[in-house]
Design an enzyme around this catalytic site. Sequence first.
Site, short mmCIF file in Angstrom:
data_model
loop_
_atom_site.label_atom_id
_atom_site.label_comp_id
_atom_site.label_asym_id
_atom_site.label_seq_id
_atom_site.Cartn_x
_atom_site.Cartn_y
_atom_site.Cartn_z
N THR A 144 12.61 -43.26 13.93
CA THR A 144 13.65 -42.72 14.80
C THR A 144 14.48 -41.72 14.06
O THR A 144 14.75 -41.91 12.82
CB THR A 144 14.40 -43.54 15.44
N SER A 179 22.55 -49.00 14.96
CA SER A 179 22.64 -50.24 15.64
C SER A 179 21.45 -51.20 14.79
O SER A 179 20.87 -50.52 14.00
CB SER A 179 21.99 -49.71 17.01
N TYR A 181 18.77 -52.07 16.04
CA TYR A 181 17.58 -51.57 16.27
C TYR A 181 17.42 -50.46 15.32
O TYR A 181 16.19 -50.31 14.62
CB TYR A 181 17.64 -50.96 17.83
N HIS A 182 18.32 -49.42 15.28
CA HIS A 182 18.09 -48.28 14.13
C HIS A 182 17.73 -48.81 12.89
O HIS A 182 16.77 -48.46 12.12
CB HIS A 182 19.00 -47.27 14.40
N LYS A 185 14.19 -49.91 12.03
CA LYS A 185 13.22 -48.77 11.77
C LYS A 185 13.45 -48.24 10.24
O LYS A 185 12.41 -48.08 9.61
CB LYS A 185 13.68 -47.74 12.60
N LEU A 239 19.19 -38.39 28.77
CA LEU A 239 19.11 -37.45 29.68
C LEU A 239 18.38 -37.94 30.93
O LEU A 239 18.55 -37.48 32.07
CB LEU A 239 17.98 -36.23 29.34
N ASN A 240 17.28 -38.83 30.74
CA ASN A 240 16.57 -39.61 31.73
C ASN A 240 17.82 -40.14 32.77
O ASN A 240 17.77 -40.14 34.16
CB ASN A 240 15.65 -40.48 31.36
N TYR A 255 29.44 -41.25 27.22
CA TYR A 255 30.26 -42.00 26.27
C TYR A 255 31.29 -41.42 25.41
O TYR A 255 30.83 -40.62 24.72
CB TYR A 255 29.42 -43.06 25.59
N ARG A 326 29.80 -47.80 22.14
CA ARG A 326 29.40 -47.88 20.76
C ARG A 326 30.34 -47.59 19.83
O ARG A 326 31.39 -46.91 20.24
CB ARG A 326 28.11 -46.89 20.77
#
Length: 384
Positions: A144, A179, A181-182, A185, A239-240, A255, A326
């Site tokens: 990512t 995060s 999660y990040h 990675k 965007l979604n 945010y 965040r």
Amino acid sequence: MKVLVIGGDGYCGWATALYLSNRGYEVGILDSLVRRHWDNELGIETLTPIAPIQQRLQRWQDLTGKPIDLFVGDITNYEFLQKTLHKFEPNAIVHFGEQRSAPFSMIDREHAVVTQVNNVVGTLNLLYAMKEDFPDCHLVKLGTMGEYGTPNIDIEEGYITIEHNGRKDTLPYPKQPGSMYHLSKVHDSHNIHFACRIWGLRATDLNQGVVYGVLTEETGMDELLINRLDYDGVFGTALNRFCIQAAIGHPLTVYGKGGQTRGFLDIRDTVRCIELAIANPAPSGEFRVFNQFTELFSIGDLALMVKKAGNALGLNVEINNLDNPRVEKEEHYFNAKNTKLLDLGLQPHLLSDSLLDSLLNFAVKYQKRVDHKQILPKVSWHRN
Ligand code: NAD
Ligand code: USQ
């Protein structure tokens, strides 16, 4: 050429598996279906009604005559992973099979642990299985852009050349992920780099930006092949989410100040980038890193673009700057390189009015499936 797509029931993986199958690759999908389980646990559903994976694959075969093998299981289970690799014997492995939501990983300790164990152990198992029996196989791993964070200097593709006390070296680019999660990675990238340096494996780490869009040539062929499109506060991405919010008359959830800038790409470019990586494998022993995005946007600018496109379709779109759940910079320098995939021949689908129109219309079509309670963010990065 045989390509195993790990995570092939997910958003990027499903589109990629069908794209590669359509282009003549022999494709297998490995997926534990845990993402469908996490959706159930959180009480969320994708905007689009996705069929069970077996039905999806049957429909694909009926339509195109192209079979895709299915292996349902978890790559954190080493025995299952080894057996699958021996049955399928891939030339390339595309690894999408991770917990990929930053908010999910920040819910609490348990979700941070689930994320890091699932992602780090899964990838580590894969590296060992490759080392043991498939050392020549090319690993194409989804990383990512968020591994880099938002440093105040240009972001290079994986490595930076540094001069220090009169000596010079090219070293892994510094990582400052935002995060749990990040972070997972980043841990993966270190492990894969190690496996390439020490065991001579070949790998490409694709540091992908935020993906948008839903239709690809293949997933648009039939309603049963429809891809997932997440809009909720945990798995939905910028965007979604904005397009779906605009379609149902919900104010767009920017945010904080909205100056956060990220790399973005159309899902039609995700699938093409994967093919480019597979078709041009990394040499044995190389840990190759590509930054996989096509354009940089700030979140505030994206919201304005969606508002304009929504207004043109007769939708009344408001923008709401929420307190940021965040901890991240809301105004910062961001200039990331992305030339390596372009050099291999990527012709980007840049964000256009017609893509926004089509995404907005798609969202309007399925708007009845939206659970309005799932839109506002509920996960906070703050200590209390
Ligand atoms: P997704 O949640 O839609 O799909 C991931 C799939 O992997 C799911 O089907 C899930 O069941 C499977 N999976 C997870 N853990 C597994 C395990 N241990 N064993 C087997 N299968 C497992 O996610 P996505 O949006 O398609 O993202 C795919 C990859 O791309 C992720 O690694 C993500 O980090 C990366 N990525 C995604 C985006 C994005 O905007 N969606 C952007 C950058 C990078
Ligand atoms: N954001 C908003 N409003 C929203 C949603 C997000 O302002 O409604 C902001 C976030 O605060 C953040 C930015 O938009 O600053 C991106 O957030 P996101 O949820 O769209 O994306 P992110 O959490 O970064 O994660 C997604 C994918 C992840 C992938 C990553 C690529 O879920 O798998 O790794 O995008 S990148 O952002 O380049 O790291």
